[in-house]
Design an enzyme around this catalytic site. Structure first.
Site, short mmCIF file in Angstrom:
data_model
loop_
_atom_site.label_atom_id
_atom_site.label_comp_id
_atom_site.label_asym_id
_atom_site.label_seq_id
_atom_site.Cartn_x
_atom_site.Cartn_y
_atom_site.Cartn_z
N CYS A 59 -8.93 0.74 17.87
CA CYS A 59 -10.01 1.60 18.36
C CYS A 59 -10.89 2.18 17.26
O CYS A 59 -11.90 2.82 17.54
CB CYS A 59 -9.43 2.73 19.21
SG CYS A 59 -8.56 4.02 18.27
N GLN A 113 -15.37 2.84 -6.26
CA GLN A 113 -14.66 1.68 -5.71
C GLN A 113 -13.17 1.98 -5.62
O GLN A 113 -12.42 1.18 -5.04
CB GLN A 113 -14.88 0.47 -6.62
CG GLN A 113 -16.32 0.01 -6.73
CD GLN A 113 -16.49 -1.06 -7.79
OE1 GLN A 113 -16.57 -0.77 -8.98
NE2 GLN A 113 -16.54 -2.30 -7.36
N ASN A 114 -12.75 3.09 -6.19
CA ASN A 114 -11.33 3.42 -6.24
C ASN A 114 -10.87 4.06 -4.94
O ASN A 114 -11.63 4.77 -4.28
CB ASN A 114 -11.05 4.36 -7.41
CG ASN A 114 -11.38 3.72 -8.75
OD1 ASN A 114 -11.45 2.51 -8.86
ND2 ASN A 114 -11.62 4.55 -9.76
N VAL A 115 -9.61 3.86 -4.63
CA VAL A 115 -9.03 4.40 -3.41
C VAL A 115 -7.98 5.47 -3.71
O VAL A 115 -7.25 5.91 -2.82
CB VAL A 115 -8.40 3.27 -2.55
CG1 VAL A 115 -9.47 2.31 -2.07
CG2 VAL A 115 -7.32 2.51 -3.32
N HIS A 149 -14.80 1.79 -0.86
CA HIS A 149 -13.69 0.89 -0.53
C HIS A 149 -12.57 1.59 0.21
O HIS A 149 -11.45 1.08 0.29
CB HIS A 149 -13.15 0.22 -1.80
CG HIS A 149 -14.09 -0.79 -2.38
ND1 HIS A 149 -13.97 -1.29 -3.67
CD2 HIS A 149 -15.20 -1.38 -1.86
CE1 HIS A 149 -14.95 -2.15 -3.89
NE2 HIS A 149 -15.70 -2.23 -2.82
N GLY A 203 -16.13 2.13 -15.95
CA GLY A 203 -14.86 1.45 -15.70
C GLY A 203 -14.91 0.37 -14.65
O GLY A 203 -13.95 0.19 -13.90
N THR A 204 -16.01 -0.37 -14.59
CA THR A 204 -16.14 -1.42 -13.59
C THR A 204 -16.15 -2.80 -14.26
O THR A 204 -16.59 -2.95 -15.39
CB THR A 204 -17.43 -1.26 -12.77
OG1 THR A 204 -18.56 -1.42 -13.64
CG2 THR A 204 -17.49 0.10 -12.12
N TYR A 208 0.82 -1.22 0.00
CA TYR A 208 0.00 0.00 0.00
C TYR A 208 0.84 1.26 0.00
O TYR A 208 0.41 2.30 -0.52
CB TYR A 208 -1.00 -0.03 1.16
CG TYR A 208 -2.13 -0.98 0.87
CD1 TYR A 208 -3.18 -0.61 0.04
CD2 TYR A 208 -2.12 -2.28 1.36
CE1 TYR A 208 -4.21 -1.49 -0.26
CE2 TYR A 208 -3.12 -3.17 1.05
CZ TYR A 208 -4.17 -2.77 0.24
OH TYR A 208 -5.17 -3.66 -0.08
#
Length: 230
Positions: free
Chosen positions: A117, A88-90, A106, A172-173, A53
Protein backbone atom coordinates in the site's frame (compact mmCIF):
# COMPACT_ATOMS: atom_id res chain seq x y z
CA UNK A 1 22.95 35.20 0.77
CA UNK A 2 24.21 32.42 -1.48
CA UNK A 3 22.25 29.20 -1.77
CA UNK A 4 24.34 26.06 -1.28
CA UNK A 5 23.31 22.57 -2.37
CA UNK A 6 25.49 19.71 -1.17
CA UNK A 7 25.42 16.13 -2.45
CA UNK A 8 26.90 13.53 -0.11
CA UNK A 9 27.79 9.93 -0.82
CA UNK A 10 29.22 6.95 1.02
CA UNK A 11 32.66 8.53 1.28
CA UNK A 12 31.52 11.04 3.90
CA UNK A 13 30.52 8.21 6.24
CA UNK A 14 33.56 5.99 5.67
CA UNK A 15 35.45 7.57 8.58
CA UNK A 16 32.50 6.80 10.83
CA UNK A 17 33.13 3.12 10.17
CA UNK A 18 30.45 2.64 7.53
CA UNK A 19 31.90 0.96 4.47
CA UNK A 20 31.77 2.43 1.01
CA UNK A 21 30.38 0.33 -1.79
CA UNK A 22 32.90 0.08 -4.59
CA UNK A 23 36.26 0.12 -2.85
CA UNK A 24 38.16 -3.08 -2.19
CA UNK A 25 36.39 -4.73 0.72
CA UNK A 26 33.28 -2.60 0.11
CA UNK A 27 29.75 -3.86 0.49
CA UNK A 28 29.33 -4.82 -3.14
CA UNK A 29 32.40 -7.06 -2.96
CA UNK A 30 30.76 -9.04 -0.15
CA UNK A 31 27.27 -9.30 -1.65
CA UNK A 32 25.97 -9.42 -5.18
CA UNK A 33 23.93 -6.25 -5.65
CA UNK A 34 21.36 -8.12 -7.69
CA UNK A 35 20.69 -10.28 -4.63
CA UNK A 36 20.29 -7.58 -1.97
CA UNK A 37 19.60 -4.29 -3.75
CA UNK A 38 17.02 -4.97 -6.43
CA UNK A 39 13.27 -5.62 -6.33
CA UNK A 40 13.95 -8.94 -8.10
CA UNK A 41 16.43 -9.97 -5.40
CA UNK A 42 13.90 -9.19 -2.70
CA UNK A 43 11.21 -11.20 -4.48
CA UNK A 44 13.64 -14.11 -4.86
CA UNK A 45 15.01 -14.20 -1.29
CA UNK A 46 13.42 -11.68 1.09
CA UNK A 47 15.02 -13.38 4.12
CA UNK A 48 18.52 -12.67 2.77
CA UNK A 49 17.62 -9.05 1.98
CA UNK A 50 16.20 -8.46 5.45
CA UNK A 51 19.29 -10.01 7.02
CA UNK A 52 21.52 -7.70 4.96
CA UNK A 53 19.61 -4.55 5.90
CA UNK A 54 19.20 -5.59 9.53
CA UNK A 55 22.98 -5.78 9.76
CA UNK A 56 23.39 -2.40 8.05
CA UNK A 57 20.71 -0.85 10.28
CA UNK A 58 22.39 -2.09 13.45
CA UNK A 59 25.79 -0.87 12.26
CA UNK A 60 24.41 2.56 11.34
CA UNK A 61 22.61 2.86 14.68
CA UNK A 62 25.95 2.52 16.48
CA UNK A 63 27.87 4.87 14.19
CA UNK A 64 28.62 8.44 15.20
CA UNK A 65 29.10 11.49 12.96
CA UNK A 66 32.66 12.40 12.03
CA UNK A 67 34.12 15.91 11.59
CA UNK A 68 32.77 16.13 8.03
CA UNK A 69 29.16 15.61 9.15
CA UNK A 70 29.65 18.04 12.04
CA UNK A 71 31.12 20.68 9.74
CA UNK A 72 28.07 20.53 7.45
CA UNK A 73 25.80 20.86 10.49
CA UNK A 74 27.79 23.95 11.49
CA UNK A 75 27.40 25.35 7.97
CA UNK A 76 23.63 24.79 8.08
CA UNK A 77 23.36 26.36 11.52
CA UNK A 78 25.24 29.45 10.32
CA UNK A 79 23.38 29.88 7.03
CA UNK A 80 19.99 28.36 7.89
CA UNK A 81 17.68 27.55 5.04
CA UNK A 82 20.25 28.53 2.44
CA UNK A 83 21.94 25.11 2.83
CA UNK A 84 20.36 21.90 1.52
CA UNK A 85 21.98 18.49 1.86
CA UNK A 86 20.96 15.90 -0.72
CA UNK A 87 22.33 12.57 0.42
CA UNK A 88 22.69 9.22 -1.28
CA UNK A 89 23.37 7.74 2.15
CA UNK A 90 20.77 5.85 4.15
CA UNK A 91 22.62 5.95 7.49
CA UNK A 92 21.08 9.00 9.20
CA UNK A 93 24.43 10.47 10.28
CA UNK A 94 23.59 13.94 8.96
CA UNK A 95 20.64 14.11 11.32
CA UNK A 96 22.73 12.74 14.19
CA UNK A 97 25.18 15.59 13.55
CA UNK A 98 22.36 18.13 13.84
CA UNK A 99 21.41 18.76 10.21
CA UNK A 100 17.72 19.40 9.60
CA UNK A 101 17.51 20.31 5.91
CA UNK A 102 18.27 16.89 4.41
CA UNK A 103 16.76 15.09 1.43
CA UNK A 104 17.33 11.32 1.39
CA UNK A 105 17.22 10.51 -2.29
CA UNK A 106 17.94 6.81 -1.64
CA UNK A 107 15.71 6.40 1.40
CA UNK A 108 16.59 5.65 5.02
CA UNK A 109 17.58 2.51 6.92
CA UNK A 110 15.46 3.54 9.89
CA UNK A 111 12.28 3.64 7.81
CA UNK A 112 10.06 0.78 6.64
CA UNK A 113 7.88 0.64 3.53
CA UNK A 114 4.89 -1.50 2.64
CA UNK A 115 5.32 -2.77 -0.90
CA UNK A 116 1.57 -3.32 -0.99
CA UNK A 117 0.00 0.00 0.00
CA UNK A 118 3.02 2.35 0.14
CA UNK A 119 2.66 3.17 3.84
CA UNK A 120 5.89 4.27 5.60
CA UNK A 121 6.81 4.12 9.27
CA UNK A 122 9.76 3.97 11.63
CA UNK A 123 11.57 0.67 11.20
CA UNK A 124 12.46 -1.57 14.13
CA UNK A 125 16.11 -2.55 14.44
CA UNK A 126 15.24 -5.94 12.98
CA UNK A 127 12.72 -6.55 10.23
CA UNK A 128 11.50 -9.88 8.89
CA UNK A 129 9.25 -11.43 6.30
CA UNK A 130 6.73 -12.05 9.07
CA UNK A 131 6.22 -8.32 9.74
CA UNK A 132 2.83 -6.91 8.78
CA UNK A 133 2.12 -3.40 7.54
CA UNK A 134 0.48 -1.39 10.34
CA UNK A 135 -1.80 0.28 7.80
CA UNK A 136 -3.08 -2.54 5.59
CA UNK A 137 -1.87 -5.70 7.35
CA UNK A 138 -0.07 -7.07 4.29
CA UNK A 139 3.10 -9.08 4.87
CA UNK A 140 4.89 -7.03 2.24
CA UNK A 141 7.25 -5.07 4.45
CA UNK A 142 10.61 -3.95 3.06
CA UNK A 143 13.29 -1.42 3.95
CA UNK A 144 12.44 2.09 2.73
CA UNK A 145 15.54 2.30 0.57
CA UNK A 146 15.82 2.85 -3.17
CA UNK A 147 17.09 -0.19 -4.98
CA UNK A 148 18.74 -0.40 -8.38
CA UNK A 149 16.11 0.00 -11.04
CA UNK A 150 13.90 2.18 -8.81
CA UNK A 151 13.42 5.94 -9.04
CA UNK A 152 15.27 7.99 -6.39
CA UNK A 153 13.12 10.09 -4.10
CA UNK A 154 12.59 13.87 -4.28
CA UNK A 155 13.88 14.26 -7.85
CA UNK A 156 11.52 17.11 -8.77
CA UNK A 157 12.63 19.17 -5.79
CA UNK A 158 16.30 18.31 -6.35
CA UNK A 159 16.04 19.57 -9.93
CA UNK A 160 14.56 22.85 -8.69
CA UNK A 161 17.21 23.23 -6.00
CA UNK A 162 20.05 22.62 -8.47
CA UNK A 163 18.62 25.28 -10.76
CA UNK A 164 18.64 27.82 -7.92
CA UNK A 165 22.01 26.93 -6.38
CA UNK A 166 24.84 29.44 -6.27
CA UNK A 167 27.26 26.79 -5.01
CA UNK A 168 27.06 23.05 -5.57
CA UNK A 169 29.38 20.69 -3.71
CA UNK A 170 29.69 16.92 -4.07
CA UNK A 171 31.27 15.15 -1.11
CA UNK A 172 32.40 11.53 -0.97
CA UNK A 173 30.70 10.39 -4.16
CA UNK A 174 31.95 7.93 -6.77
CA UNK A 175 30.40 9.79 -9.69
CA UNK A 176 29.19 6.45 -11.04
CA UNK A 177 25.56 6.30 -9.93
CA UNK A 178 22.98 8.24 -11.94
CA UNK A 179 21.11 10.50 -11.68
CA UNK A 180 23.30 11.88 -8.86
CA UNK A 181 26.43 11.57 -11.00
CA UNK A 182 25.02 14.25 -13.31
CA UNK A 183 24.23 16.80 -10.60
CA UNK A 184 27.58 18.60 -10.92
CA UNK A 185 27.13 19.03 -14.65
CA UNK A 186 23.53 20.15 -14.18
CA UNK A 187 24.35 22.68 -11.46
CA UNK A 188 27.23 24.06 -13.50
CA UNK A 189 24.99 24.47 -16.54
CA UNK A 190 22.55 26.44 -14.38
CA UNK A 191 25.41 28.75 -13.36
CA UNK A 192 26.45 27.42 -9.95
CA UNK A 193 30.06 27.34 -8.81
CA UNK A 194 30.89 23.66 -8.45
CA UNK A 195 33.36 21.92 -6.15
CA UNK A 196 34.17 18.26 -5.60
CA UNK A 197 35.45 17.19 -2.18
CA UNK A 198 36.59 13.61 -2.39
CA UNK A 199 39.30 11.22 -1.32
CA UNK A 200 40.47 11.13 -4.94
CA UNK A 201 39.21 12.01 -8.39
CA UNK A 202 35.80 10.56 -9.18
CA UNK A 203 34.27 9.47 -12.46
CA UNK A 204 32.57 12.89 -12.62
CA UNK A 205 35.50 15.11 -11.62
CA UNK A 206 35.62 16.81 -15.02
CA UNK A 207 32.17 18.31 -14.32
CA UNK A 208 33.50 20.41 -11.44
CA UNK A 209 35.21 23.77 -11.55
CA UNK A 210 37.21 23.04 -8.41
CA UNK A 211 38.43 19.92 -6.65
CA UNK A 212 39.66 19.25 -3.12
CA UNK A 213 41.09 15.80 -2.53
CA UNK A 214 41.72 14.12 0.82
CA UNK A 215 39.86 12.50 3.71
CA UNK A 216 36.40 14.00 4.24
CA UNK A 217 37.20 14.70 7.89
CA UNK A 218 39.94 17.08 6.70
CA UNK A 219 38.75 18.64 3.46
CA UNK A 220 35.11 19.24 4.42
CA UNK A 221 35.77 21.24 7.64
CA UNK A 222 38.42 23.28 5.78
CA UNK A 223 35.98 24.06 2.97
CA UNK A 224 33.21 25.00 5.42
CA UNK A 225 35.56 27.41 7.21
CA UNK A 226 36.38 28.95 3.85
CA UNK A 227 32.71 29.37 2.95
CA UNK A 228 31.97 30.93 6.33
CA UNK A 229 35.03 33.16 6.13
CA UNK A 230 36.44 31.81 9.38
Amino acid sequence: MEKIVILTGAGISAESGLGTFRDEGGLWTQYALEDVATPEGFARDPVLVHEFYNARRAHAAEAVPNPAHLALARLEEALGGEVLIVTQNVDGLHEKAGCRNVLHMHGQLDRALCAGCGHRWEAPLEMSVEDACPACGARAVRPDVVWFGEMPYHMDRIDRELAEADIFAAIGTSGQVYPAAAFGQMAGAYGARTVELNLERSAASEDFGEMRHGPASKVVPAWVEEVLGV
